[in-house]
Scaffold this active site. Structure first.
Site, PDB file in Angstrom:
ATOM      1  N   HIS A 131       0.809  -1.220   0.000  1.00 52.50           N
ATOM      2  CA  HIS A 131       0.000   0.000   0.000  1.00 52.50           C
ATOM      3  C   HIS A 131       0.844   1.272   0.000  1.00 52.50           C
ATOM      4  CE1 HIS A 131      -2.705  -3.183   1.404  1.00 52.50           C
ATOM      5  NE2 HIS A 131      -3.678  -2.455   0.890  1.00 52.50           N
ATOM      6  N   GLU A 155       1.937  -4.562  -6.017  1.00 54.45           N
ATOM      7  CA  GLU A 155       1.000  -3.442  -6.067  1.00 54.45           C
ATOM      8  C   GLU A 155       1.452  -2.255  -5.215  1.00 54.45           C
ATOM      9  OE1 GLU A 155      -3.501  -2.810  -4.403  1.00 54.45           O
ATOM     10  OE2 GLU A 155      -3.109  -4.560  -5.647  1.00 54.45           O
ATOM     11  N   GLU A 181      -4.893   2.868  -8.034  1.00 55.46           N
ATOM     12  CA  GLU A 181      -6.144   2.936  -7.290  1.00 55.46           C
ATOM     13  C   GLU A 181      -6.380   4.302  -6.661  1.00 55.46           C
ATOM     14  OE1 GLU A 181      -5.762   1.275  -2.905  1.00 55.46           O
ATOM     15  OE2 GLU A 181      -4.934  -0.186  -4.307  1.00 55.46           O
ATOM     16  N   HIS A 231      -9.804  -2.040  -9.508  1.00 54.74           N
ATOM     17  CA  HIS A 231      -9.656  -1.995  -8.054  1.00 54.74           C
ATOM     18  C   HIS A 231     -11.022  -1.774  -7.421  1.00 54.74           C
ATOM     19  CE1 HIS A 231      -9.246   0.401  -4.304  1.00 54.74           C
ATOM     20  NE2 HIS A 231      -8.381  -0.531  -4.015  1.00 54.74           N
TER      21      HIS A 231
END
Length: 314
Positions: A131, A155, A181, A231
C-alpha cells in the site's frame, strides 16, 4: 479535469456518472457494455483477498500468520479462484512515512509467500498487495525476496504520486508493477504510460470519474499494450459498473473481490439477485443498465440518523 483531482469530489462525480449509464441502459434495453462497444469477455476472472475464514482476526494480523494464510489460500483455490492477494509486509507502521522494511518482516513475508505457493500449486497466481509504504530501495528489497515465487504483480510498492521512483522499482524486478487505485482521470494516468513506470493499471471507477473515463483510460493502455485491473473497495453499484467495464475491455486482466462478495461484502443483503459467480469467474449479466437491482426496503435498514435528525445513508 486537471492533475491532482480531489478524490472525494471525483467520488461524487463518478457516482452520478455511473447512475446515468444505468438509466440510459435501462431506457434502451441494453447492458452498459453493449453501449461501450460490446462484450469481449464472456467470463470475468476474479481474485480474492486472503481473509481468515470466520473473519475473527483483523486482516493485517492474519497476514502475519504463514500457516493460516497457506491453508486459507488452498481453500480459495478449491472454491475455484485462480488468484489470491495479500499484503505479506503487514502490519503497517503507525506513521504514514515511507520506510525500509525490517529484515524480520522480509523473512516473514518470504515464508508466507513460499507457503502459499506450495499450498496452491503452480496454476494459481499470487498477488502482492502492498500500500505505497516503501522507499524505492525498500520496495526493491521486498521484490528481490519474493520474485522467485512469480507473483502476478507487486502493487503500489511506493507512493503513487512519484512516477520516476516507481519506475526505478519496476526496472529492478521481474515482478510486474501495478498502481493506480489512488489516481483519477486520464490526465493522472497518462504520465505512467509516457514514463513506462508500471505494467498494470489499477482503475477504480469510483475515483477516476466513472465508466466512460475508465473506458478512455483502458483504451489508452490498450494502445501501449498495457493491461488493466479494476480496483474495488465500495458497494454493489460500483462493483456492477466494474463488471460492465471488464466485459468490454480487450486488455482486461482480472477483477478484485473479497470471496464472492455475498455475506462477506454484504451484497446479498441489499441486492435482489446476486452476481452470477461460477468457480472464480463472474458471468456478466445480460440485463439492461448495470445489470443489478437493489432492494430499497433492505437498504432502509442501513439508514441512520445524524446529530441533526436527518436521515443519511451509510
Amino acid at each position: 479535469c486537471k492533475m491532482h483531482t480531489d478524490l472525494s469530489t471525483m467520488g461524487l462525480i463518478s457516482g452520478f456518472e455511473i447512475a446515468c449509464w444505468d438509466i440510459i441502459g435501462k431506457e434502451t434495453g441494453q447492458p452498459v457494455y453493449n453501449l461501450l462497444g460490446g462484450m469481449v469477455n464472456e467470463r470475468i476472472r476474479t481474485y480474492t483477498y486472503l481473509y481468515e475464514k470466520e473473519d475473527k482476526i483483523f486482516c493485517e494480523d492474519f497476514w502475519t500468520m504463514p500457516e493460516a494464510c497457506a491453508k486459507r489460500a488452498r481453500e480459495y483455490v478449491d472454491m475455484g479462484f485462480t488468484a489470491v492477494k495479500l499484503d505479506p509486509m503487514a502490519p503497517y507502521l503507525d506513521s504514514y512515512a515511507v520506510h525500509m522494511p525490517s529484515r524480520e518482516s522480509l523473512l516473514r513475508a518470504e515464508r508466507n509467500i513460499a507457503g502459499i505457493r506450495e499450498a496452491v500449486g503452480e496454476n494459481c497466481d499470487i498477488i502482492i498487495g502492498t500500500h505505497g509504504q516503501f522507499t524505492a530501495a525498500g520496495a526493491i528489497r521486498v521484490a528481490k525476496c519474493l520474485e522467485k515465487y512469480d507473483p502476478l504483480w507487486f502493487e503500489e510498492p511506493t507512493p503513487p504520486e512519484n512516477f520516476p521512483v516507481l519506475k526505478k522499482v519496476s526496472e529492478a524486478t521481474t515482478i510486474p508493477i501495478a498502481t493506480g487505485e489512488r489516481l483519477s482521470t486520464r490526465y493522472e494516468f497518462a504520465p505512467l504510460l509516457e514514463q513506462k513506470s508500471c505494467d498494470i493499471f489499477q482503475l477504480d471507477l469510483a475515483g477516476v470519474g466513472g465508466i466512460l473515463e475508465a473506458k478512455k483510460i483502458a483504451s489508452m493502455c490498450e494502445a501501449w499494450h498495457t493491461q488493466v485491473t479494476t480496483h474495488f473497495w465500495a458497494g454493489p453499484v460500483n462493483f456492477a459498473a466494474q463488471i460492465q467495464l471488464d466485459a468490454c475491455c480487450p486488455n482486461f486482466l482480472i477483477q478484485e473481490a473479497i470471496e464472492t462478495m455475498g455475506s462477506f461484502g454484504g451484497f446479498d443483503k441489499v441486492m435482489k439477485k446476486p452476481f452470477d459467480w461460477q468457480e472464480g469467474y463472474i458471468i456478466p449479466s445480460k440485463e439492461p443498465g448495470l445489470g443489478i437491482e437493489l432492494d430499497e426496503e433492505k437498504i432502509q435498514s442501513y439508514v441512520v440518523e445524524d446529530y441533526d435528525d436527518q436521515n443519511i445513508l451509510i
